[in-house]
Design a protein around this motif. Structure first.
Motif, PDB file in Angstrom:
ATOM      1  N   SER A 146       0.487  64.646  32.321  1.00 45.02           N
ATOM      2  CA  SER A 146       1.315  65.676  32.959  1.00 45.02           C
ATOM      3  C   SER A 146       1.994  65.156  34.218  1.00 45.02           C
ATOM      4  CB  SER A 146       0.472  66.901  33.299  1.00 45.02           C
ATOM      5  OG  SER A 146      -0.567  66.562  34.201  1.00 45.02           O
ATOM      6  N   SER A 147       1.396  64.160  34.873  1.00 47.29           N
ATOM      7  CA  SER A 147       2.023  63.595  36.071  1.00 47.29           C
ATOM      8  C   SER A 147       1.571  62.155  36.267  1.00 47.29           C
ATOM      9  CB  SER A 147       1.688  64.418  37.318  1.00 47.29           C
ATOM     10  OG  SER A 147       0.312  64.305  37.645  1.00 47.29           O
ATOM     11  N   LEU A 148       2.431  61.396  36.928  1.00 51.13           N
ATOM     12  CA  LEU A 148       2.143  60.028  37.345  1.00 51.13           C
ATOM     13  C   LEU A 148       2.184  59.989  38.870  1.00 51.13           C
ATOM     14  CD1 LEU A 148       4.705  58.182  35.006  1.00 51.13           C
ATOM     15  CD2 LEU A 148       2.291  58.622  34.505  1.00 51.13           C
ATOM     16  N   THR A 149       1.130  59.515  39.489  1.00 51.16           N
ATOM     17  CA  THR A 149       1.110  59.322  40.934  1.00 51.16           C
ATOM     18  C   THR A 149       0.830  57.844  41.145  1.00 51.16           C
ATOM     19  OG1 THR A 149       0.284  61.577  41.258  1.00 51.16           O
ATOM     20  CG2 THR A 149       0.083  60.053  43.117  1.00 51.16           C
ATOM     21  N   LEU A 150       1.868  57.086  41.482  1.00 53.93           N
ATOM     22  CA  LEU A 150       1.811  55.631  41.390  1.00 53.93           C
ATOM     23  C   LEU A 150       2.298  54.974  42.667  1.00 53.93           C
ATOM     24  CD1 LEU A 150       3.469  55.335  37.853  1.00 53.93           C
ATOM     25  CD2 LEU A 150       1.023  55.401  38.363  1.00 53.93           C
ATOM     26  N   MET A 151       1.600  53.919  43.063  1.00 52.12           N
ATOM     27  CA  MET A 151       2.038  53.154  44.224  1.00 52.12           C
ATOM     28  C   MET A 151       2.822  51.926  43.772  1.00 52.12           C
ATOM     29  SD  MET A 151      -0.089  51.490  47.376  1.00 52.12           S
ATOM     30  CE  MET A 151      -1.001  53.000  47.579  1.00 52.12           C
ATOM     31  N   PHE A 152       3.978  51.737  44.402  1.00 54.22           N
ATOM     32  CA  PHE A 152       4.841  50.593  44.147  1.00 54.22           C
ATOM     33  C   PHE A 152       5.253  49.973  45.483  1.00 54.22           C
ATOM     34  CE2 PHE A 152       5.754  53.546  40.640  1.00 54.22           C
ATOM     35  CZ  PHE A 152       5.696  52.725  39.534  1.00 54.22           C
ATOM     36  N   GLN A 153       5.894  48.822  45.406  1.00 56.95           N
ATOM     37  CA  GLN A 153       6.633  48.355  46.566  1.00 56.95           C
ATOM     38  C   GLN A 153       7.665  49.429  46.912  1.00 56.95           C
ATOM     39  OE1 GLN A 153       8.185  44.311  46.276  1.00 56.95           O
ATOM     40  NE2 GLN A 153       6.673  43.831  44.702  1.00 56.95           N
ATOM     41  N   LYS A 154       7.917  49.617  48.198  1.00 55.19           N
ATOM     42  CA  LYS A 154       8.775  50.720  48.625  1.00 55.19           C
ATOM     43  C   LYS A 154      10.157  50.651  47.979  1.00 55.19           C
ATOM     44  CE  LYS A 154      10.586  53.067  52.715  1.00 55.19           C
ATOM     45  NZ  LYS A 154      10.818  52.982  54.179  1.00 55.19           N
ATOM     46  N   GLU A 155      10.691  49.460  47.818  1.00 51.95           N
ATOM     47  CA  GLU A 155      12.023  49.336  47.226  1.00 51.95           C
ATOM     48  C   GLU A 155      12.033  49.836  45.781  1.00 51.95           C
ATOM     49  OE1 GLU A 155      15.373  45.971  46.069  1.00 51.95           O
ATOM     50  OE2 GLU A 155      13.894  45.516  47.617  1.00 51.95           O
ATOM     51  N   VAL A 156      10.960  49.561  45.037  1.00 49.40           N
ATOM     52  CA  VAL A 156      10.874  50.057  43.667  1.00 49.40           C
ATOM     53  C   VAL A 156      10.779  51.585  43.670  1.00 49.40           C
ATOM     54  CG1 VAL A 156       9.517  50.039  41.534  1.00 49.40           C
ATOM     55  CG2 VAL A 156       9.819  47.930  42.841  1.00 49.40           C
ATOM     56  N   ALA A 157       9.967  52.121  44.582  1.00 47.69           N
ATOM     57  CA  ALA A 157       9.849  53.583  44.693  1.00 47.69           C
ATOM     58  C   ALA A 157      11.209  54.215  44.981  1.00 47.69           C
ATOM     59  CB  ALA A 157       8.856  53.934  45.797  1.00 47.69           C
ATOM     60  N   GLU A 158      11.981  53.599  45.867  1.00 43.42           N
ATOM     61  CA  GLU A 158      13.302  54.128  46.201  1.00 43.42           C
ATOM     62  C   GLU A 158      14.246  54.059  45.004  1.00 43.42           C
ATOM     63  OE1 GLU A 158      14.102  51.697  49.590  1.00 43.42           O
ATOM     64  OE2 GLU A 158      13.356  53.222  51.008  1.00 43.42           O
ATOM     65  N   ARG A 159      14.064  53.061  44.154  1.00 40.15           N
ATOM     66  CA  ARG A 159      14.881  52.957  42.940  1.00 40.15           C
ATOM     67  C   ARG A 159      14.557  54.080  41.957  1.00 40.15           C
ATOM     68  NH1 ARG A 159      13.263  47.400  40.881  1.00 40.15           N
ATOM     69  NH2 ARG A 159      14.298  48.164  38.985  1.00 40.15           N
ATOM     70  N   ILE A 160      13.315  54.534  41.942  1.00 33.03           N
ATOM     71  CA  ILE A 160      12.902  55.587  41.009  1.00 33.03           C
ATOM     72  C   ILE A 160      13.506  56.939  41.397  1.00 33.03           C
ATOM     73  CG2 ILE A 160      10.903  56.899  40.178  1.00 33.03           C
ATOM     74  CD1 ILE A 160       9.287  54.256  40.499  1.00 33.03           C
ATOM     75  N   VAL A 161      13.606  57.211  42.686  1.00 32.75           N
ATOM     76  CA  VAL A 161      14.056  58.532  43.144  1.00 32.75           C
ATOM     77  C   VAL A 161      15.524  58.543  43.574  1.00 32.75           C
ATOM     78  CG1 VAL A 161      11.715  59.066  43.912  1.00 32.75           C
ATOM     79  CG2 VAL A 161      13.356  58.175  45.563  1.00 32.75           C
ATOM     80  N   ALA A 162      16.224  57.430  43.436  1.00 32.69           N
ATOM     81  CA  ALA A 162      17.585  57.296  43.960  1.00 32.69           C
ATOM     82  C   ALA A 162      18.579  58.227  43.275  1.00 32.69           C
ATOM     83  CB  ALA A 162      18.047  55.852  43.827  1.00 32.69           C
ATOM     84  N   ARG A 163      19.646  58.543  43.999  1.00 32.85           N
ATOM     85  CA  ARG A 163      20.748  59.369  43.500  1.00 32.85           C
ATOM     86  C   ARG A 163      22.016  58.513  43.367  1.00 32.85           C
ATOM     87  NH1 ARG A 163      17.013  62.035  42.330  1.00 32.85           N
ATOM     88  NH2 ARG A 163      16.542  64.189  42.936  1.00 32.85           N
ATOM     89  N   PRO A 164      22.993  58.982  42.568  1.00 36.69           N
ATOM     90  CA  PRO A 164      24.236  58.214  42.427  1.00 36.69           C
ATOM     91  C   PRO A 164      24.893  57.926  43.780  1.00 36.69           C
ATOM     92  CG  PRO A 164      24.151  59.978  40.800  1.00 36.69           C
ATOM     93  CD  PRO A 164      22.990  60.190  41.731  1.00 36.69           C
ATOM     94  N   ARG A 165      25.592  56.807  43.824  1.00 35.56           N
ATOM     95  CA  ARG A 165      26.335  56.359  44.997  1.00 35.56           C
ATOM     96  C   ARG A 165      25.422  56.005  46.176  1.00 35.56           C
ATOM     97  NH1 ARG A 165      31.856  57.393  44.448  1.00 35.56           N
ATOM     98  NH2 ARG A 165      32.397  58.746  42.675  1.00 35.56           N
ATOM     99  N   THR A 166      24.159  55.689  45.885  1.00 31.50           N
ATOM    100  CA  THR A 166      23.253  55.196  46.920  1.00 31.50           C
ATOM    101  C   THR A 166      22.831  53.777  46.570  1.00 31.50           C
ATOM    102  OG1 THR A 166      21.264  56.089  45.843  1.00 31.50           O
ATOM    103  CG2 THR A 166      22.405  57.515  47.431  1.00 31.50           C
TER     104      THR A 166
END
Length: 281
Positions: A146-166
């Motif tokens: 039902s959910s994933l709670t995962l630790m990544f390098q911060k840059e990878v985390a930012e890639r997962i939640v990123a929006r267009p034109r960022t």
């Protein structure tokens, strides 16, 4: 916090079992039990869940999950050196911890889990993204988790939640957000780990949606986004040329300017293009 469960502090565990982190296994141990308990709590109520953890190492997060009330934890550990430390945790929580020795990329993990399932892990850096893609692409959706709670390098985390034109927007954001709500719930500095990595880390929570946010075939979406973002500085009419000579017409038909670049296009438009490509196949 030295201990949360009567077991020794993690530094003592590492010293007793000679658990020097191995770079080739992507290991960076999180030793502060305050932080591991906080990560466990960020996953929500665990009391009715089986929790899958990958790469527990000396078991800091494992202990946090169990102390926070997880019904059962299935921990997958490739490094045989960590097994004695994990066995000590299993003895302290009878019947609530199953340790699987092996590679999470090769094991049939679903066979060891009973729904509802949550996945909570400080993922080894060298396999984190590959595991995420696998968890996002099961044959049947909704998935077992039902959910994933995962630790990544911060840059990878930012890639997962990123929006267009960022800066960090790309195919990982599209694939994650197609089927999930994704957010960063915590960031951690390098000094929180032993050994300290060169980068900050972040915990991302992905909550599975009942169905995809927009309809399309996952394999087609993967192919299109791979082509588009592998040449992200090119116009889409160039980077997607391999989809056929009429790619400009397909782009225009779904409202995407052929001169646009991948980072300018949102998820809904990519899904519309995937449907058009599949319909023409």
């Amino acid at each position: 916090m030295g201990t949360i469960d009567g077991l020794p502090p993690l530094r003592e565990v590492i010293r007793a079992h000679e658990l020097v982190a191995k770079k080739q296994l992507g290991q960076n141990f999180l030793l502060d039990l305050n932080l591991t308990a906080k990560i466990a709590r960020s996953a929500g109520d665990l009391s009715a869940c089986d929790v899958l953890e990958v790469g527990p190492g000396p078991g800091g997060l494992t202990r946090g999950l169990l102390a926070e009330g997880a019904r059962r934890v299935v921990a997958v550990e490739k490094d045989a050196r960590a097994l004695p430390a994990l066995a000590e945790i299993a003895a302290a929580y009878p019947g609530r911890l199953e340790v699987l020795h092996g590679d999470a990329l090769e094991l049939d993990l679903a066979a060891h889990l009973a729904p509802p399932v949550k996945i909570v892990a400080n993922l080894p850096y060298n396999v984190g993204t590959e595991l995420l893609i696998r968890w996002l692409s099961p044959l049947v959706w909704p998935p077992i988790w039902s959910s994933l709670t995962l630790m990544f390098q911060k840059e990878v985390a930012e890639r997962i939640v990123a929006r267009p034109r960022t800066e960090h927007y790309g195919r990982l954001a599209l694939l994650a957000q197609w089927r999930c709500d994704a957010r960063i719930v915590m960031t951690l500095p390098p000094e929180a780990f032993t050994p300290a990595p060169k980068v900050h880390s972040a915990v991302v929570q992905l909550t599975a949606l009942p169905g995809p946010r927009f309809p399309c075939d996952f394999a087609v979406l993967q192919r299109i986004t791979a082509m588009a973002f592998n040449q992200r500085r090119k116009m889409l009419r160039s980077s997607l040329r391999g989809l056929g000579p009429d790619i400009e017409a397909k782009l225009e038909a779904v409202g995407i300017p052929p001169t646009a670049r991948a980072e300018e296009i949102g998820l809904e438009a990519f899904c519309a293009l995937a449907r058009a490509v599949q319909a023409a196949a």
